[in-house]
Design an enzyme around this catalytic site. Sequence first.
Site, short mmCIF file in Angstrom:
data_model
loop_
_atom_site.label_atom_id
_atom_site.label_comp_id
_atom_site.label_asym_id
_atom_site.label_seq_id
_atom_site.Cartn_x
_atom_site.Cartn_y
_atom_site.Cartn_z
N LYS A 215 0.85 -1.18 0.00
CA LYS A 215 0.00 0.00 0.00
C LYS A 215 0.89 1.24 0.00
CE LYS A 215 -3.83 1.90 2.82
NZ LYS A 215 -4.61 1.62 4.05
N SER B 242 -9.33 1.55 3.27
CA SER B 242 -8.49 2.32 2.37
C SER B 242 -7.46 1.49 1.62
CB SER B 242 -7.78 3.43 3.15
OG SER B 242 -6.92 2.89 4.15
N SER C 200 -9.68 -0.85 7.24
CA SER C 200 -8.99 -0.59 5.97
C SER C 200 -8.34 -1.81 5.35
CB SER C 200 -7.95 0.51 6.15
OG SER C 200 -8.56 1.77 6.14
#
Length: 541
Positions: free
Chosen positions: A119, A199, A223
């Site tokens: 990420k 996210s 997330s």
Amino acid sequence: MRPTTWLVTAVLCCLASACRPDPEAAQDAARPTPSTTGFAYAEAGIADLQAAMARGETSSHALVQAYLARIIELDRNGPRLNAIISLNPRARADAAALDAERAAGRVRGPLHGIPVLLKDNIDATPMATTAGSLALAELRPAHDAFLVARLREAGAVVLGKANLSEWANFRSSRSLSGWSSIGGQTRNPYSLDRSPCGSSSGTAVAVAANMTAVGIGTETDGSILCPAAVNGVVGLKPTVGLVSRNGIVPIAPSQDTAGPMARSVEDAAILLAAIAGRDPADPATADNSVLASFDYAQQLRGASLRGVRIGLLRDRLSISPEAATATERAVAAMRDAGAVVVDARIPTQDQWRDDEREVLLSEFKPALEQYLRQRQAPVQSLRALIDYNRTHASQVMPLFGQDLFEQADARTGLASPDYISARTRARRLAGPEGIDAALEAQQLDVLVAPTTGLAWRVDPAQGDCFPGSGYGAAAVAGYPALTVPMGHSDGLPLGLTFIGPAWSEARLLRIGHAYEQLTRARHPPGFAAGSPQSVAPGNTR
């Protein structure tokens, strides 16, 4: 991050427009989609890839080449999943070096030569760490995050950086999951008009679409778990402190953690063993010295549900009818396999919401500014970021604003009595008086609930249509939670979350693995066409 504090707003949005049936859906679903069977390493796990390399049938360099080609096919072209922000220019060279080690008789472990996607709020040289924001487009940290150094020591190849909800969904209370000003809108590979949640959107999508072997996400509240569930993959949020946060763009140290995302529980276990570790730069890891060197994958052998005591959080079935139906099927399967499943409840459910909000808003500014200053970022304060966003509003804020930034900037700091009380109360209500109390009341091994509902349609005008979740208590308590695919409805994946007390990752993985092997619920995405409304593209790639 998808904070439970703003759930009511999301549900009202859902009722207002974003979840209404699309009359064009059937027509769109009939349009041609990319092949899901032509990729040589489709659905291959870490053990499969290691066996192929050991036999000389492939190499780390060949794997990297294949995944890069897959990214070009699906992310840059075809369905344009927008899951990847940047690629590691050294990936091929790193893979070749690891192949040379293998040829010389040195294999570092199960991750030797395995491509991993990160990420893009995790530091990894020589790539930028952007958190999805144009303000950090040129931030190139001088050092790897602690977990990235651990991955590289284990022999993993960092393939690149994944798109995410900008600032991990902590810029606006009505943000759009999977959208960032750098990467644009990440698209759900099961239905391109549906949200990938966030996210850790890009990581989940890339793993689901076989654009990487495994990936790393981060979570403050949902997330990892939410995008894993709606994209049909496994996601583990570890106990806060098992994995170092050093080198990760923060939201709130009380709840932040990184964790593995994979297509199987076994691969998640292998990845967790590599990234867990005690780091002097992260005091939260001081208590993990025994667990940091634990062989989680070894614990999966012989996993069984027989005699396991499971508490079903039945009130969480109200998330959606589809989630309720799938969860009841999952419960029936576990009972048939010998598990004892009883109804359970967290006695303090949702009583921590206001306190969680205060904790996140209070911790964000000092944690973020420390990260930015240590890396000599182009902007080094939250106020400077707010000003940057206003100056570049047409690029950075075409869809939603920055009310959370502004609220966090107004907080008085970590010495505030309101903050200190909220932090103590939230952790107590979610942990000892919440999850622990629920487990102890009926001598349970684990709690289960649907992770969330079906992926909702992307709606730039209304924002996210978040249906609710079953994992909020674990996020606030800092306890581990594991989501495993449990089925599909109308072609969209659903996940089942397993929740345990602090440091119970081995137990959760073992139970989750037994459930996964029993049901085999995951199937790869079909890239069904949809009718996404116009969403602002990213500004750089």
